[in-house]
Scaffold this motif. Structure first.
Motif, PDB file in Angstrom:
ATOM      1  N   LYS A   7       0.859  -1.206   0.000  1.00  0.00           N
ATOM      2  CA  LYS A   7       0.000   0.000   0.000  1.00  0.00           C
ATOM      3  C   LYS A   7       0.878   1.233   0.000  1.00  0.00           C
ATOM      4  CE  LYS A   7      -3.803  -2.133   2.634  1.00  0.00           C
ATOM      5  NZ  LYS A   7      -4.600  -2.044   3.898  1.00  0.00           N
ATOM      6  N   ASN A   8       0.490   2.201  -0.848  1.00  0.00           N
ATOM      7  CA  ASN A   8       1.126   3.520  -0.876  1.00  0.00           C
ATOM      8  C   ASN A   8       2.656   3.450  -1.046  1.00  0.00           C
ATOM      9  OD1 ASN A   8      -1.355   4.837  -0.585  1.00  0.00           O
ATOM     10  ND2 ASN A   8      -1.228   4.757   1.662  1.00  0.00           N
ATOM     11  N   GLY A  10       5.576   3.811  -3.922  1.00  0.00           N
ATOM     12  CA  GLY A  10       5.845   4.221  -5.287  1.00  0.00           C
ATOM     13  C   GLY A  10       4.556   4.584  -5.994  1.00  0.00           C
ATOM     14  N   PRO A  11       4.344   4.059  -7.178  1.00  0.00           N
ATOM     15  CA  PRO A  11       3.097   4.352  -7.892  1.00  0.00           C
ATOM     16  C   PRO A  11       1.945   3.443  -7.462  1.00  0.00           C
ATOM     17  CG  PRO A  11       4.544   3.055  -9.283  1.00  0.00           C
ATOM     18  CD  PRO A  11       5.314   3.326  -8.035  1.00  0.00           C
ATOM     19  N   ILE A  12       2.195   2.544  -6.517  1.00  0.00           N
ATOM     20  CA  ILE A  12       1.177   1.564  -6.134  1.00  0.00           C
ATOM     21  C   ILE A  12       0.308   2.120  -5.019  1.00  0.00           C
ATOM     22  CG2 ILE A  12       0.786  -0.782  -5.298  1.00  0.00           C
ATOM     23  CD1 ILE A  12       3.604  -1.472  -6.326  1.00  0.00           C
ATOM     24  N   ALA A  13      -0.984   2.196  -5.273  1.00  0.00           N
ATOM     25  CA  ALA A  13      -1.914   2.600  -4.210  1.00  0.00           C
ATOM     26  C   ALA A  13      -2.170   1.417  -3.297  1.00  0.00           C
ATOM     27  CB  ALA A  13      -3.213   3.120  -4.817  1.00  0.00           C
ATOM     28  N   GLY A  35       4.698   0.090 -11.562  1.00  0.00           N
ATOM     29  CA  GLY A  35       5.130  -0.257 -10.207  1.00  0.00           C
ATOM     30  C   GLY A  35       5.584  -1.690 -10.028  1.00  0.00           C
ATOM     31  N   THR A  38       9.010  -1.689  -8.407  1.00  0.00           N
ATOM     32  CA  THR A  38       8.863  -1.168  -7.039  1.00  0.00           C
ATOM     33  C   THR A  38       8.262  -2.229  -6.128  1.00  0.00           C
ATOM     34  OG1 THR A  38       8.529   1.054  -7.921  1.00  0.00           O
ATOM     35  CG2 THR A  38       7.852   0.660  -5.652  1.00  0.00           C
ATOM     36  N   LYS A  56       4.324   6.594  -1.837  1.00  0.00           N
ATOM     37  CA  LYS A  56       3.518   7.157  -2.915  1.00  0.00           C
ATOM     38  C   LYS A  56       3.399   8.662  -2.697  1.00  0.00           C
ATOM     39  CE  LYS A  56      -0.976   6.622  -5.183  1.00  0.00           C
ATOM     40  NZ  LYS A  56      -0.417   6.519  -6.532  1.00  0.00           N
ATOM     41  N   ASP A  57       3.336   9.395  -3.773  1.00  0.00           N
ATOM     42  CA  ASP A  57       3.240  10.847  -3.657  1.00  0.00           C
ATOM     43  C   ASP A  57       2.095  11.246  -2.725  1.00  0.00           C
ATOM     44  OD1 ASP A  57       5.319  11.024  -5.405  1.00  0.00           O
ATOM     45  OD2 ASP A  57       4.067  11.419  -7.173  1.00  0.00           O
ATOM     46  N   GLY A  62       3.355   4.198   4.119  1.00  0.00           N
ATOM     47  CA  GLY A  62       3.170   3.058   3.230  1.00  0.00           C
ATOM     48  C   GLY A  62       3.324   1.775   4.028  1.00  0.00           C
TER      49      GLY A  62
END
Length: 473
Positions: A7-8, A10-13, A35, A38, A56-57, A62
């Motif tokens: 969760k959260n 890199g680009p992975i929600a 991702g 990642t 994640k941005d 995370g």
């Protein structure tokens, strides 16, 4: 392993990966930047406890859950739980086993071998290294088998080269001696030849001594003749008769003087005269006797000093015998020298052979260092590689083949088999996307079968046009 979730990062929600019950391959799929890499790095960080996956941005926290461990990523990285799976983290980099990043193939294989030995966890003991000279093992760090065997091989190679040099030197000496000795093997008796020379020398010395004695006798005889010529010749009998007559007359006159006192004075005077003559005759008698004695001695000396002089033919024959004896002695000495050179040459040749055998033995023992490493490597589960001359070898349908000459996909297939066998049942193995994409369908199926057979979870990735997802093979 019950679950893998991210969760959260890199680009992975959020994503949950399927976990096969008895091992297998889970492949992350998706377009570039979705991702996949990642996710693989996050799972490795969770199970290894090393590294910090990127947030994640705009996310404050995370989370990665894998193998019984929960990795929380925020301002700090926290890891909770007890790892329930085995990994190769810290023991083997599968990617480095495939491509160590070294252009020199020999050095690259040395790095691979070191990695495999490190994976095995093997350490050597001196009593396990049978057949190696104890002095060759001094100072070796047996806790690092690769470095130890490399150093041992270096020492053995140095020793082998030294024995080869010594063998060549002894061989050259042997060849020179045998060439100098020649092929002749005639019988020789130097002692007999020497005795013949000595006998001939004694004979000629005796003859020359005889000649010298004769020459000296001639000189003495000449001197004696000169003295004899200077010695007067006397009539000893006449002188002795005269002396006898004078003695008789003296006696007669003495009697006459005694009986004839009248004629005393005349008789006395006559007596004195006769006595004087008697003294003179006595002196003459002594001289005559001395001369006669001297002549007798000189004549005897002449007879005694006339040895038999050797003639020229005897001297010439003795000289010829001496010359023949010297020729025989020279031949015997040359034959003896040739025999001694031949004997020394044979000994040198034998020593050269012995040194050559020592060199071959050391070369053979140097190869045994590869056998030691091969045994260590072959003990790794699922490892088909062997060590030969410092290189990794694998048996293929083409015969024994250098591992470095395999195709990229073939290398990865071998490396994955080793990794799956080494991580063990219930283990987790994350492999790079490039490795999986480098395998053809047959090899992918083979890796999946190996993972299931070993109850190992393999996580990897491949690129497609869809969003991030996961599938089981």
């Amino acid at each position: 392993m019950k679950e893998i979730s991210i969760k959260n990062i890199g680009p992975i929600a959020a994503i949950s990966l399927p976990v096969p019950e008895n091992g297998g391959v889970v492949v992350l799929t998706g377009r570039n930047g979705s991702g996949k890499s990642t996710a693989l790095e996050a799972v490795s960080a969770a199970v290894s406890g090393k590294g910090k996956p990127p947030l994640k941005d705009l996310a404050e926290r995370g989370e990665v859950v894998a193998g019984g461990v929960k990795l929380t990523v925020g301002r700090n990285v926290r890891r909770a739980g007890e790892l329930e799976v085995a990994t190769l983290e810290g023991r083997l980099s599968v990617a480095d086993l495939v491509e160590p990043g070294i252009s020199d193939p020999v050095r690259a294989d040395a790095t691979r071998i070191k990695a495999l030995v490190g994976l095995s966890g093997a350490a050597l003991e001196k009593d396990e290294l049978f057949g190696f000279q104890p002095e060759m093992l001094d100072g070796l760090d047996l806790s690092d088998p690769v470095s130890a065997m490399a150093e041992l091989k270096r020492r053995l190679d140095i020793g082998a080269r030294e024995y080869e040099k010594l063998s060549k030197a002894e061989g050259d000496k042997a060849a020179a001696m045998l060439a100098q000795a020649g092929d002749s093997d005639s019988a020789h008796d130097v002692n007999a030849a020497m005795e013949a020379v000595m006998a001939a020398t004694r004979a000629i010395d005796q003859i020359m001594a005889q000649k010298s004695a004769a020459d000296a006798a001639k000189i003495r005889a000449g001197q004696t003749r000169e003295r004899l010529a200077m010695t007067p010749i006397v009539d000893l009998v006449a002188v002795e008769d005269e002396y006898a007559r004078t003695s008789a007359k003296v006696e007669s006159l003495r009697e006459k003087a005694q009986s004839l006192k009248a004629a005393y004075n005349a008789a006395v005077e006559e007596f004195k005269e006769v006595c004087a003559k008697l003294d003179l005759d006595l002196e003459r008698l002594k001289s005559a006797r001395d001369a006669a004695e001297l002549r007798g001695q000189l004549e005897r000396a002449l007879l005694e000093s006339a040895p038999i002089e050797p003639d020229a033919s005897e001297i010439e024959a003795a000289q010829e015998r001496l010359a023949d004896a010297k020729v025989a002695l020279d031949a015997a000495q040359r034959a003896k020298l040739a025999s001694e050179l031949r004997r020394q040459g044979i000994e040198k040749a034998e020593e050269a052979d012995r040194l050559s055998e020592e060199s071959v033995s050391l070369r053979r023992k140097a190869k045994q260092t590869d056998e030691v490493l091969s045994e260590i490597v072959s003990d790794i589960p699922g490892c088909p590689l062997k060590v030969s001359d410092g290189r990794l070898i694998i048996s293929t349908n083409r015969g024994p083949t250098l591992f470095s000459e395999l195709s990229h996909g073939e290398k990865w297939r071998v490396a994955l088999d080793i990794a799956i066998g080494s991580v063990g049942a219930g283990g987790l193995l994350a492999i790079p996307q490039e490795a999986w994409e480098g395998l053809d369908s047959d090899n992918r199926a083979a890796v999946a079968s190996a993972a299931k057979a070993g109850n190992v979870l393999v996580i990897t990735a491949e690129c497609d046009d869809g969003p991030l997802s996961a599938k089981i093979i």
